[in-house]
Design an enzyme around this catalytic site. Structure first.
Site, PDB file in Angstrom:
ATOM      1  N   PHE A  53       0.836  -1.201   0.000  1.00 50.76           N
ATOM      2  CA  PHE A  53       0.000   0.000   0.000  1.00 50.76           C
ATOM      3  C   PHE A  53       0.870   1.249   0.000  1.00 50.76           C
ATOM      4  CE2 PHE A  53      -2.604  -3.222   2.112  1.00 50.76           C
ATOM      5  CZ  PHE A  53      -3.847  -3.050   1.515  1.00 50.76           C
ATOM      6  N   ASP A  54       0.476   2.233  -0.774  1.00 48.32           N
ATOM      7  CA  ASP A  54       0.993   3.587  -0.617  1.00 48.32           C
ATOM      8  C   ASP A  54       0.429   4.132   0.703  1.00 48.32           C
ATOM      9  OD1 ASP A  54       2.009   6.246  -1.339  1.00 48.32           O
ATOM     10  OD2 ASP A  54      -0.101   6.713  -1.706  1.00 48.32           O
ATOM     11  N   PHE A  55       0.968   5.248   1.187  1.00 48.93           N
ATOM     12  CA  PHE A  55       0.530   5.801   2.471  1.00 48.93           C
ATOM     13  C   PHE A  55      -0.330   7.047   2.293  1.00 48.93           C
ATOM     14  CE2 PHE A  55       1.419   8.085   6.561  1.00 48.93           C
ATOM     15  CZ  PHE A  55       0.742   7.192   7.377  1.00 48.93           C
ATOM     16  N   ASP A  56       0.290   8.188   1.963  1.00 48.32           N
ATOM     17  CA  ASP A  56      -0.453   9.447   1.818  1.00 48.32           C
ATOM     18  C   ASP A  56      -1.474   9.345   0.695  1.00 48.32           C
ATOM     19  OD1 ASP A  56       0.422  11.430   3.725  1.00 48.32           O
ATOM     20  OD2 ASP A  56       2.376  11.376   2.753  1.00 48.32           O
ATOM     21  N   THR A 100      -3.687   7.180   0.204  1.00 45.61           N
ATOM     22  CA  THR A 100      -4.162   5.807   0.003  1.00 45.61           C
ATOM     23  C   THR A 100      -4.684   5.237   1.311  1.00 45.61           C
ATOM     24  OG1 THR A 100      -2.648   5.402  -1.852  1.00 45.61           O
ATOM     25  CG2 THR A 100      -3.497   3.464  -0.683  1.00 45.61           C
TER      26      THR A 100
END
Length: 206
Positions: free
Chosen positions: A8-11, A13
């Site tokens: 997963f991406d963070f910011d 997402t």
């Protein structure tokens, strides 16, 4: 191919933080006498900070660090999207390994409790997204093959390296009217990934 891992991406997402990021960048640029419009910053949220900043200033690292300072001072306003934690916990119950790959600095990530197996930040690699290095690092940490991995992100910068590695690329929309030529699938919310995994496994068994 059975799905054994998710990246997963963070910011934008997992974390509903894009507006805070934009404000932090605008404030950082203004502090150095540069007025960068929001519509130029928004498409680049998720890029390595230095890469974003160097498009507008000659001292990109200084501006990035100031941006991170603004972000940290207001970090309480950033929240995980509603279904993120339950979904991550469900994936763990299913025996699927999880990782976060982000262009965010580790000092920021450490402020959050994220129930994933591995985290790769921009501080852990020599090249950030869209280079494949951080994804390869996460895949190796999970002990899986790229084709056994789903990558979930909210911008093309997240999906391009997934395509290069032959991972399954998934665009999460979070209510936005967006699409990507680099997305194998699109979902509205993070929780929808559970149904997608079931769909892929059913198709694999046919």
């Amino acid at each position: 191919m059975k799905i054994r891992g998710l990246i997963f991406d963070f910011d934008g997402t997992l974390l509903d933080s894009v507006e805070l990021r934009i404000d932090s960048w605008k404030n950082a640029f203004k502090a150095y006498g540069v007025d960068v419009p929001e519509d130029l910053i928004r498409p680049m949220i998720g890029f390595p900070g230095v890469d974003l900043a160097k498009k507008f200033v000659r001292n990109p690292l200084d501006v990035e660090m100031l941006q991170e300072d603004y972000f940290l001072k207001n970090i309480e306003s950033a929240r995980f999207f509603q279904d993120v934690i339950p979904t991550l916990n469900k994936l763990k119950e299913m025996g699927i390994k999880t990782a976060v790959v982000t262009s965010t600095r580790r000092i920021v990530i450490q402020r959050f409790s994220i129930p994933v197996d591995h985290i790769v930040t921009i501080d852990d690699v020599s090249k950030g997204k869209p280079d494949t290095e951080p994804y390869l690092k996460a895949i190796n940490m999970m002990g899986i093959r790229p084709e056994e991995c789903i990558v979930v992100g909210d911008i093309e910068n997240d999906l391009i390296p997934a395509r290069r590695l032959k991972c399954i690329s998934v665009l999460v929309k979070h209510g936005r009217n967006i699409s990507s030529a680099f997305a194998d699938y699109e979902i509205e919310n993070i929780g929808d990934i559970l149904d997608l995994i079931k769909k892929l496994e059913v198709n694999e068994n046919r």
